[in-house]
Design a protein around this motif. Structure first.
Motif, PDB file in Angstrom:
ATOM      1  N   VAL A 108      -3.828   1.966  14.838  1.00  0.00           N
ATOM      2  CA  VAL A 108      -2.572   1.239  15.055  1.00  0.00           C
ATOM      3  C   VAL A 108      -2.772   0.185  16.137  1.00  0.00           C
ATOM      4  N   SER A 109      -3.419   0.569  17.219  1.00  0.00           N
ATOM      5  CA  SER A 109      -3.659  -0.379  18.317  1.00  0.00           C
ATOM      6  C   SER A 109      -4.489  -1.569  17.853  1.00  0.00           C
ATOM      7  N   PHE A 146      -5.249   2.648   6.283  1.00  0.00           N
ATOM      8  CA  PHE A 146      -4.657   2.780   4.952  1.00  0.00           C
ATOM      9  C   PHE A 146      -5.576   3.514   3.986  1.00  0.00           C
ATOM     10  N   ASP A 147      -6.893   3.377   4.172  1.00  0.00           N
ATOM     11  CA  ASP A 147      -7.822   4.164   3.345  1.00  0.00           C
ATOM     12  C   ASP A 147      -7.625   5.657   3.615  1.00  0.00           C
ATOM     13  N   CYS A 177       1.862  13.175   8.244  1.00  0.00           N
ATOM     14  CA  CYS A 177       1.447  12.560   9.514  1.00  0.00           C
ATOM     15  C   CYS A 177       0.830  11.183   9.293  1.00  0.00           C
ATOM     16  N   HIS A 178       0.038  11.064   8.247  1.00  0.00           N
ATOM     17  CA  HIS A 178      -0.554   9.758   7.938  1.00  0.00           C
ATOM     18  C   HIS A 178       0.515   8.763   7.503  1.00  0.00           C
ATOM     19  N   TYR A 179       1.286   9.165   6.508  1.00  0.00           N
ATOM     20  CA  TYR A 179       2.197   8.225   5.848  1.00  0.00           C
ATOM     21  C   TYR A 179       3.482   8.012   6.646  1.00  0.00           C
ATOM     22  N   ALA A 198       0.822  -1.208   0.000  1.00  0.00           N
ATOM     23  CA  ALA A 198       0.000   0.000   0.000  1.00  0.00           C
ATOM     24  C   ALA A 198       0.858   1.260   0.000  1.00  0.00           C
ATOM     25  N   VAL A 199       1.915   1.278   0.813  1.00  0.00           N
ATOM     26  CA  VAL A 199       2.712   2.508   0.875  1.00  0.00           C
ATOM     27  C   VAL A 199       3.555   2.699  -0.385  1.00  0.00           C
TER      28      VAL A 199
END
Length: 315
Positions: free
Chosen positions: A260-261, A147-148, A171-173, A75-76
């Motif tokens: 993340v958790s 990821f969306d 911040c997201h990536y 995805a990244v």
């Protein structure tokens, strides 16, 4: 306008710039997911996993972990493209090209490991079915949502490239997916499957030493340190030089932490409690925020960022 017409520079690139140094570090530390991970180590991992025949829950937790990170790296690789299209500085563009290449290498490593270790083990174990890393059982809703949202934040740059939107994209990536999620997960893998890994768990759970997996993970962890450093440098500039409100950064990072958790929780088993990793991730977010928002804070040099935490005494 094409950069061919740019006469503001004498030379094409600035090797002494921040991004120029990161590009040079990436080239110097190049690794190959096939040549640098010996076949013998993967065969040894297979044998050691088979010696743990009967630990069906542990094997499924390992597959879940590897499926999550294989999907994440894919995805990244794709999601970084919009940033490359809006960056104007050639040194930034050159560094970002190394990052996209490295994310693709990470994707290839996980694909190789699944084909050459995970599926052969499943074929030989009586109680394990052969699964594919794309099986949706491995992906909790929060993981998919993270990821969306990252994809949306990056694609927004193509339509509305403002300093605030760039901060949110980084911040997201770079600061959540790369820093908090990936570095936390890889840290946990090294702790669980390496005799020399960081001391995270105190549960007495016996696991095989998977040297092939850890070898690949360590290369990836090193790459991620460089990626995160680039993102932190950019966000610091957006806050302290371009006037982006630090609350935008703090709120974005804290809003994404529950996802993340949830991803880390997906690896929970009857014996394995992922709480120490969740605490590690939470602490990492807080430390990142301090470095980003404190004007006098200093980002460690890239040579330090690519050194594994346990090797520099931070485990």
């Amino acid at each position: 306008m094409t950069q061919i017409r740019d006469t503001s520079r004498d030379m094409r690139i600035d090797p002494d710039s921040f991004a120029g140094g990161y590009f040079r570090n990436a080239v110097y530390r190049h690794w190959d997911p096939h040549e640098d991970i010996p076949q013998e180590l993967l065969e040894q991992d297979r044998e050691r996993l088979l010696e743990f025949d009967g630990d069906e829950e542990g094997f499924e937790a390992l597959r879940t972990t590897l499926a999550l990170f294989g999907a994440g790296e894919e995805a990244v690789t794709e999601d970084l493209m919009p940033l490359g299209m809006v960056l104007e500085d050639i040194d930034d563009q050159m560094f970002l090209s190394t990052q996209i290449y490295e994310e693709a290498k990470h994707t290839q490593f996980f694909d190789r490991y699944w084909r050459e270790v995970i599926n052969p083990v499943a074929e030989q174990e009586e109680d394990a079915e052969v699964t594919e890393p794309t099986d949706q059982r491995y992906f909790p809703e929060g993981y998919v949502e993270l990821f969306d949202r990252t994809e949306e934040a990056m694609e927004r740059l193509l339509e509305d490239d403002t300093p605030e939107n760039r901060a949110k994209a980084y911040c997201h990536y770079h600061l959540t997916v790369e820093s908090v999620l990936a570095q936390t997960g890889y840290y946990g893998i090294s702790a669980r499957f390496s005799e020399d890994g960081p001391d995270v768990y105190d549960d007495g759970v016996d696991t095989p030493e998977l040297e092939g997996l850890v070898e690949g993970i360590n290369y990836i962890r090193s790459d991620e340190g460089r990626h995160v450093g680039f993102g932190m440098h950019k966000v610091r500039g957006l806050i302290h030089e371009e006037g982006v409100d630090e609350a935008v950064v703090q709120d974005t990072l804290m809003d994404l932490l529950p996802f993340v958790s949830e991803a880390v929780e997906a690896t929970r088993t009857e014996e394995v409690d992922p709480t120490p990793l969740i605490e590690y991730a939470t602490d990492k977010v807080r430390r990142r925020i301090d470095v980003l928002t404190e004007e006098d804070a200093e980002l460690p040099p890239v040579e330090q960022l690519v050194t594994l935490e346990e090797d520099r005494g931070e485990a």
